[in-house]
Write a protein that holds these residues in place. Sequence first.
Motif, PDB file in Angstrom:
ATOM      1  N   ARG A  33       8.033  27.882  26.870  1.00  0.00           N
ATOM      2  CA  ARG A  33       7.770  26.902  27.929  1.00  0.00           C
ATOM      3  C   ARG A  33       6.597  26.009  27.552  1.00  0.00           C
ATOM      4  NH1 ARG A  33       7.280  28.264  33.547  1.00  0.00           N
ATOM      5  NH2 ARG A  33       7.335  26.014  33.721  1.00  0.00           N
ATOM      6  N   LEU A  34       5.532  26.623  27.063  1.00  0.00           N
ATOM      7  CA  LEU A  34       4.348  25.852  26.677  1.00  0.00           C
ATOM      8  C   LEU A  34       4.679  24.885  25.534  1.00  0.00           C
ATOM      9  CD1 LEU A  34       1.366  25.574  27.437  1.00  0.00           C
ATOM     10  CD2 LEU A  34       0.850  27.283  25.688  1.00  0.00           C
ATOM     11  N   MET A  35       5.471  25.329  24.582  1.00  0.00           N
ATOM     12  CA  MET A  35       5.810  24.481  23.432  1.00  0.00           C
ATOM     13  C   MET A  35       6.670  23.280  23.812  1.00  0.00           C
ATOM     14  SD  MET A  35       4.090  25.447  20.884  1.00  0.00           S
ATOM     15  CE  MET A  35       4.865  24.447  19.614  1.00  0.00           C
ATOM     16  N   THR A  36       7.299  23.290  24.995  1.00  0.00           N
ATOM     17  CA  THR A  36       8.046  22.102  25.425  1.00  0.00           C
ATOM     18  C   THR A  36       7.103  20.930  25.666  1.00  0.00           C
ATOM     19  OG1 THR A  36       7.996  22.625  27.797  1.00  0.00           O
ATOM     20  CG2 THR A  36       9.879  23.483  26.509  1.00  0.00           C
ATOM     21  N   LEU A  37       5.807  21.221  25.835  1.00  0.00           N
ATOM     22  CA  LEU A  37       4.815  20.172  26.057  1.00  0.00           C
ATOM     23  C   LEU A  37       4.099  19.756  24.776  1.00  0.00           C
ATOM     24  CD1 LEU A  37       3.185  21.543  29.343  1.00  0.00           C
ATOM     25  CD2 LEU A  37       4.997  19.822  29.115  1.00  0.00           C
ATOM     26  N   ALA A  38       4.402  20.422  23.671  1.00  0.00           N
ATOM     27  CA  ALA A  38       3.704  20.167  22.406  1.00  0.00           C
ATOM     28  C   ALA A  38       4.204  18.889  21.741  1.00  0.00           C
ATOM     29  CB  ALA A  38       3.894  21.338  21.451  1.00  0.00           C
ATOM     30  N   ARG A  39       3.272  18.238  21.066  1.00  0.00           N
ATOM     31  CA  ARG A  39       3.573  17.039  20.284  1.00  0.00           C
ATOM     32  C   ARG A  39       2.918  17.241  18.926  1.00  0.00           C
ATOM     33  NH1 ARG A  39       1.281  11.527  19.654  1.00  0.00           N
ATOM     34  NH2 ARG A  39      -0.764  12.212  20.329  1.00  0.00           N
ATOM     35  N   GLU A  40       3.655  16.981  17.844  1.00  0.00           N
ATOM     36  CA  GLU A  40       3.083  17.139  16.507  1.00  0.00           C
ATOM     37  C   GLU A  40       2.199  15.945  16.182  1.00  0.00           C
ATOM     38  OE1 GLU A  40       5.628  18.481  13.331  1.00  0.00           O
ATOM     39  OE2 GLU A  40       7.016  19.381  14.766  1.00  0.00           O
ATOM     40  N   VAL A  41       0.976  16.256  15.703  1.00  0.00           N
ATOM     41  CA  VAL A  41       0.021  15.217  15.329  1.00  0.00           C
ATOM     42  C   VAL A  41      -0.605  15.585  13.988  1.00  0.00           C
ATOM     43  CG1 VAL A  41      -0.527  14.556  17.709  1.00  0.00           C
ATOM     44  CG2 VAL A  41      -1.910  16.305  16.560  1.00  0.00           C
ATOM     45  N   SER A  42      -1.253  14.614  13.375  1.00  0.00           N
ATOM     46  CA  SER A  42      -2.005  14.893  12.148  1.00  0.00           C
ATOM     47  C   SER A  42      -3.298  14.097  12.179  1.00  0.00           C
ATOM     48  CB  SER A  42      -1.177  14.562  10.911  1.00  0.00           C
ATOM     49  OG  SER A  42      -0.817  13.205  10.916  1.00  0.00           O
ATOM     50  N   PHE A  43      -4.304  14.639  11.492  1.00  0.00           N
ATOM     51  CA  PHE A  43      -5.614  14.016  11.380  1.00  0.00           C
ATOM     52  C   PHE A  43      -5.994  14.000   9.907  1.00  0.00           C
ATOM     53  CE2 PHE A  43      -5.614  16.301  15.459  1.00  0.00           C
ATOM     54  CZ  PHE A  43      -5.850  15.252  16.330  1.00  0.00           C
ATOM     55  N   PRO A  44      -6.460  12.872   9.391  1.00  0.00           N
ATOM     56  CA  PRO A  44      -6.912  12.848   7.998  1.00  0.00           C
ATOM     57  C   PRO A  44      -8.256  13.567   7.862  1.00  0.00           C
ATOM     58  CG  PRO A  44      -7.303  10.724   9.022  1.00  0.00           C
ATOM     59  CD  PRO A  44      -6.570  11.561  10.029  1.00  0.00           C
ATOM     60  N   GLN A  45      -8.565  14.001   6.669  1.00  0.00           N
ATOM     61  CA  GLN A  45      -9.856  14.629   6.404  1.00  0.00           C
ATOM     62  C   GLN A  45     -10.969  13.689   6.856  1.00  0.00           C
ATOM     63  OE1 GLN A  45     -10.359  15.885   2.370  1.00  0.00           O
ATOM     64  NE2 GLN A  45     -12.487  16.487   2.656  1.00  0.00           N
ATOM     65  N   GLY A  46     -11.943  14.235   7.563  1.00  0.00           N
ATOM     66  CA  GLY A  46     -13.076  13.451   8.036  1.00  0.00           C
ATOM     67  C   GLY A  46     -12.886  12.828   9.404  1.00  0.00           C
ATOM     68  N   ALA A  47     -11.673  12.906   9.970  1.00  0.00           N
ATOM     69  CA  ALA A  47     -11.422  12.302  11.279  1.00  0.00           C
ATOM     70  C   ALA A  47     -12.152  13.077  12.377  1.00  0.00           C
ATOM     71  CB  ALA A  47      -9.928  12.284  11.583  1.00  0.00           C
ATOM     72  N   ARG A  48     -12.747  12.338  13.285  1.00  0.00           N
ATOM     73  CA  ARG A  48     -13.380  12.950  14.453  1.00  0.00           C
ATOM     74  C   ARG A  48     -12.279  13.190  15.472  1.00  0.00           C
ATOM     75  NH1 ARG A  48     -17.754  15.970  15.222  1.00  0.00           N
ATOM     76  NH2 ARG A  48     -18.752  15.542  17.208  1.00  0.00           N
ATOM     77  N   VAL A  49     -12.025  14.442  15.795  1.00  0.00           N
ATOM     78  CA  VAL A  49     -10.923  14.809  16.682  1.00  0.00           C
ATOM     79  C   VAL A  49     -11.346  14.674  18.147  1.00  0.00           C
ATOM     80  CG1 VAL A  49      -9.282  16.646  17.283  1.00  0.00           C
ATOM     81  CG2 VAL A  49     -10.000  16.344  14.908  1.00  0.00           C
ATOM     82  N   PHE A  50     -12.576  15.090  18.469  1.00  0.00           N
ATOM     83  CA  PHE A  50     -13.117  14.948  19.820  1.00  0.00           C
ATOM     84  C   PHE A  50     -14.634  15.019  19.747  1.00  0.00           C
ATOM     85  CE2 PHE A  50     -12.079  19.313  19.010  1.00  0.00           C
ATOM     86  CZ  PHE A  50     -13.138  20.054  19.496  1.00  0.00           C
TER      87      PHE A  50
END
Length: 151
Positions: free
Chosen positions: A17-34
């Motif tokens: 159920r939880l995975m139905t809300l998941a979206r695949e993303v990627s971040f390059p090395q050095g990216a500020r995620v939050f």
Amino acid sequence: MNTPTMLRALPVDHRQRLMTLAREVSFPQGARVFDEGARAGRFWIIRTGSIELDTHVPGRRAAVIETLGPNELVGWSWMFAPHVWHLGGTATTPVRAYEFDAAAVRSMCQGDPALGQAVTRWVGEVLAHRLRSARTRLLDLYAPYGAGCTV
């Protein structure tokens, strides 16, 4: 003790159920995620790569608190009001992750109390594990050598 992963912590039906809300993303090395202090509207489960968690230190470079890797939960601030990041995060390698919209997950959990309890328990176990790890690191840094400190 290993970090509680979603795979180990949640029953199959809740995971699905939880995975139905998941979206695949990627971040390059050095990216500020939050950023510390920003609104916590998302969270991630790392598929590949690593993210360093850090905290602001006035007048100095941010202090790295922990490095997270595959299958680990990135973010818990989304679950608890005021939904503001307590730490910041930077991709230290290229990262692939599942991203979740926090409001949608909270809403799903509110509508299904069993799912909500399972997700809350999982996030709580992750928090407890990280607090124990931080305590161990602090003892390693600051306890007098041979003081007999037990964790």
